[in-house]
Design an enzyme around this catalytic site. Structure first.
Site, PDB file in Angstrom:
ATOM      1  N   HIS A 159     -23.313  93.556  13.193  1.00 34.79           N
ATOM      2  CA  HIS A 159     -24.248  94.679  13.198  1.00 34.79           C
ATOM      3  C   HIS A 159     -25.031  94.699  14.507  1.00 34.79           C
ATOM      4  O   HIS A 159     -25.531  93.660  14.943  1.00 34.79           O
ATOM      5  CB  HIS A 159     -25.249  94.562  12.037  1.00 34.79           C
ATOM      6  CG  HIS A 159     -24.662  94.848  10.701  1.00 34.79           C
ATOM      7  ND1 HIS A 159     -25.169  94.340   9.528  1.00 34.79           N
ATOM      8  CD2 HIS A 159     -23.589  95.603  10.335  1.00 34.79           C
ATOM      9  CE1 HIS A 159     -24.441  94.767   8.506  1.00 34.79           C
ATOM     10  NE2 HIS A 159     -23.481  95.522   8.966  1.00 34.79           N
ATOM     11  N   HIS A 211     -14.805  96.751   1.075  1.00 32.18           N
ATOM     12  CA  HIS A 211     -16.171  96.866   1.580  1.00 32.18           C
ATOM     13  C   HIS A 211     -17.175  96.215   0.628  1.00 32.18           C
ATOM     14  O   HIS A 211     -18.200  95.689   1.064  1.00 32.18           O
ATOM     15  CB  HIS A 211     -16.535  98.340   1.810  1.00 32.18           C
ATOM     16  CG  HIS A 211     -17.568  98.522   2.880  1.00 32.18           C
ATOM     17  ND1 HIS A 211     -17.376  98.101   4.179  1.00 32.18           N
ATOM     18  CD2 HIS A 211     -18.820  99.048   2.840  1.00 32.18           C
ATOM     19  CE1 HIS A 211     -18.456  98.374   4.894  1.00 32.18           C
ATOM     20  NE2 HIS A 211     -19.347  98.939   4.111  1.00 32.18           N
ATOM     21  N   ARG A 235     -14.979  93.651   8.134  1.00 35.16           N
ATOM     22  CA  ARG A 235     -14.600  95.017   7.774  1.00 35.16           C
ATOM     23  C   ARG A 235     -13.091  95.052   7.514  1.00 35.16           C
ATOM     24  O   ARG A 235     -12.343  94.193   8.008  1.00 35.16           O
ATOM     25  CB  ARG A 235     -14.937  95.989   8.908  1.00 35.16           C
ATOM     26  CG  ARG A 235     -16.410  96.035   9.277  1.00 35.16           C
ATOM     27  CD  ARG A 235     -16.629  96.979  10.460  1.00 35.16           C
ATOM     28  NE  ARG A 235     -18.026  97.065  10.840  1.00 35.16           N
ATOM     29  CZ  ARG A 235     -18.602  96.296  11.768  1.00 35.16           C
ATOM     30  NH1 ARG A 235     -17.877  95.393  12.416  1.00 35.16           N
ATOM     31  NH2 ARG A 235     -19.889  96.439  12.057  1.00 35.16           N
ATOM     32  N   TYR A 240     -28.950  94.749   2.969  1.00 33.74           N
ATOM     33  CA  TYR A 240     -28.237  93.879   2.041  1.00 33.74           C
ATOM     34  C   TYR A 240     -29.151  92.833   1.404  1.00 33.74           C
ATOM     35  O   TYR A 240     -28.734  92.116   0.502  1.00 33.74           O
ATOM     36  CB  TYR A 240     -27.103  93.146   2.769  1.00 33.74           C
ATOM     37  CG  TYR A 240     -26.056  94.058   3.328  1.00 33.74           C
ATOM     38  CD1 TYR A 240     -25.007  94.508   2.545  1.00 33.74           C
ATOM     39  CD2 TYR A 240     -26.116  94.491   4.650  1.00 33.74           C
ATOM     40  CE1 TYR A 240     -24.041  95.344   3.063  1.00 33.74           C
ATOM     41  CE2 TYR A 240     -25.164  95.331   5.180  1.00 33.74           C
ATOM     42  CZ  TYR A 240     -24.129  95.751   4.375  1.00 33.74           C
ATOM     43  OH  TYR A 240     -23.183  96.589   4.890  1.00 33.74           O
ATOM     44  N   ARG A 291     -17.401  92.673   1.457  1.00 33.21           N
ATOM     45  CA  ARG A 291     -18.264  92.505   2.644  1.00 33.21           C
ATOM     46  C   ARG A 291     -19.732  92.535   2.228  1.00 33.21           C
ATOM     47  O   ARG A 291     -20.542  91.738   2.686  1.00 33.21           O
ATOM     48  CB  ARG A 291     -17.945  93.609   3.654  1.00 33.21           C
ATOM     49  CG  ARG A 291     -18.808  93.618   4.915  1.00 33.21           C
ATOM     50  CD  ARG A 291     -18.202  94.604   5.909  1.00 33.21           C
ATOM     51  NE  ARG A 291     -19.139  95.056   6.913  1.00 33.21           N
ATOM     52  CZ  ARG A 291     -19.433  94.402   8.045  1.00 33.21           C
ATOM     53  NH1 ARG A 291     -18.876  93.235   8.285  1.00 33.21           N
ATOM     54  NH2 ARG A 291     -20.281  94.911   8.925  1.00 33.21           N
ATOM     55  N   LYS A 305     -16.526  97.056  15.623  1.00 38.85           N
ATOM     56  CA  LYS A 305     -16.901  98.396  16.077  1.00 38.85           C
ATOM     57  C   LYS A 305     -17.308  98.366  17.545  1.00 38.85           C
ATOM     58  O   LYS A 305     -17.901  97.394  18.013  1.00 38.85           O
ATOM     59  CB  LYS A 305     -18.067  98.935  15.234  1.00 38.85           C
ATOM     60  CG  LYS A 305     -17.652  99.465  13.872  1.00 38.85           C
ATOM     61  CD  LYS A 305     -18.819 100.136  13.179  1.00 38.85           C
ATOM     62  CE  LYS A 305     -18.393 100.771  11.865  1.00 38.85           C
ATOM     63  NZ  LYS A 305     -19.522 101.433  11.181  1.00 38.85           N
TER      64      LYS A 305
END
Length: 330
Positions: A303, A277, A186, A312, A280, A210
């Protein structure tokens, strides 16, 4: 007794007097003043959030900070809740589902995804207050998050990725592209990278993602080659992996990284297709297309939910034909 308390007494006695006109107003006011004197009373201004709401928001944010939410996420929560309570100037226990619907209805020109995010913040806030038994009920519980269009994330094709590489005019630009593509990080994770954290032997680096979760990401041989050239070209002592071109050299901001990627994209004729992004997305899509396991890509991207990674997994027609031919039982 201060002016606010005096005004409150006058307002209360006036209301009572309307229902009971035979009441001795002065005597009632005198009796009530002894009770009111025990409390600190603050007037709620019409253009400000209710003090109760401000207190509950502070409690909520403190709790989420202890849970490890990033400062950026907390700032977003604080802003959304401040806007809500500037519109709905009530105590938290007086807020209704109708108040929330009316508030969200103001944003009729925003995308449904943005409205959904605003509702998500309110659900998190009121859900927490209810779980902590600060509120007896959750006014947001019956509100459903709006359905969003299921759009596949954008990703560059292999020829477009090569166009981007060839458009790089400096060692620095090429290093930026290779780092962002090879790691699948990210923007915030790349921004936080330090050059001392790069393990040249294992071609890896640890990043904070995150939820303040740490994970290891990896560089390709190509990325390490261009990264090493970039680091050797620097004469500064700044700890950041990505630094400004101008002196004094300092950590390049997230906006600065975005601008640099945009400059390269324009040179490649891909100005409407490329962003940090998108790189990514490209990492995830091309890696999955090349046969990587979904769980592995999930871990590499940080994730928590495999369904996020699965978005994806858009394969090309050629890849589909190859898979059909290879795995169909004849």
């Amino acid at each position: 007794m201060n002016n606010v308390s005096e005004q409150l007494l006058s307002d209360v006695v006036a209301v009572i007097y309307e229902s009971y006109p035979d009441l001795n107003a002065e005597r009632t006011k005198s009796v009530l003043s002894a009770v009111v004197a025990k409390y600190h009373i603050q007037r709620v201004e019409e253009d400000e959030p209710h003090p109760d709401a401000e207190e509950k928001v502070r409690m909520f944010l403190s709790s989420k900070r202890l849970e490890g939410l990033s400062p950026l996420t907390l700032d977003g929560y604080a802003l959304d809740l401040d806007i809500f309570f500037c519109h709905v100037r009530k105590r938290t226990d007086a807020v209704t589902a109708a108040d929330i619907r009316a508030y969200l209805g103001k944003f009729d020109k925003l995308k449904m995804s943005t409205i959904g995010k605003k509702l998500s913040v309110l659900k998190s806030f009121f859900g927490w207050l209810t779980a902590e038994e600060i509120l007896p009920r959750d006014p947001s519980a019956k509100l459903k998050t709006p359905k969003l269009e299921k759009r596949l994330p954008k990703a560059l094709t292999i020829p477009e990725l090569e166009m981007l590489r060839e458009a790089c005019k400096t060692v620095r630009q090429r290093a930026f592209i290779e780092i962002m593509y090879a790691t699948g990080c990210r923007l915030s994770e790349v921004y936080g990278m330090d050059r001392d954290a790069i393990n040249h032997q294992s071609m890896s680096c640890r990043v904070i993602g995150k939820g303040n979760k740490e994970r290891e990401v990896y560089f390709s041989f190509k990325a390490m080659y261009h990264l090493t050239k970039y680091l050797k070209s620097r004469a500064d002592d700044c700890e950041a992996l990505m630094v400004t071109e101008r002196k004094p050299h300092r950590r390049l901001t997230k906006r600065g990284i975005q601008r640099e990627i945009a400059v390269i994209a324009r040179a490649a004729g891909l100005q409407d297709k490329v962003s940090p992004h998108v790189l990514r997305h490209t990492f995830a899509t091309l890696t999955l297309n090349n046969g990587a396991e979904l769980v592995a890509v999930q871990e590499l991207m940080g994730h928590s939910d495999p369904q996020t990674t699965l978005r994806y997994a858009r394969i090309t027609e050629e890849r589909k034909r190859e898979q059909h031919k290879r795995y169909l039982v004849q």
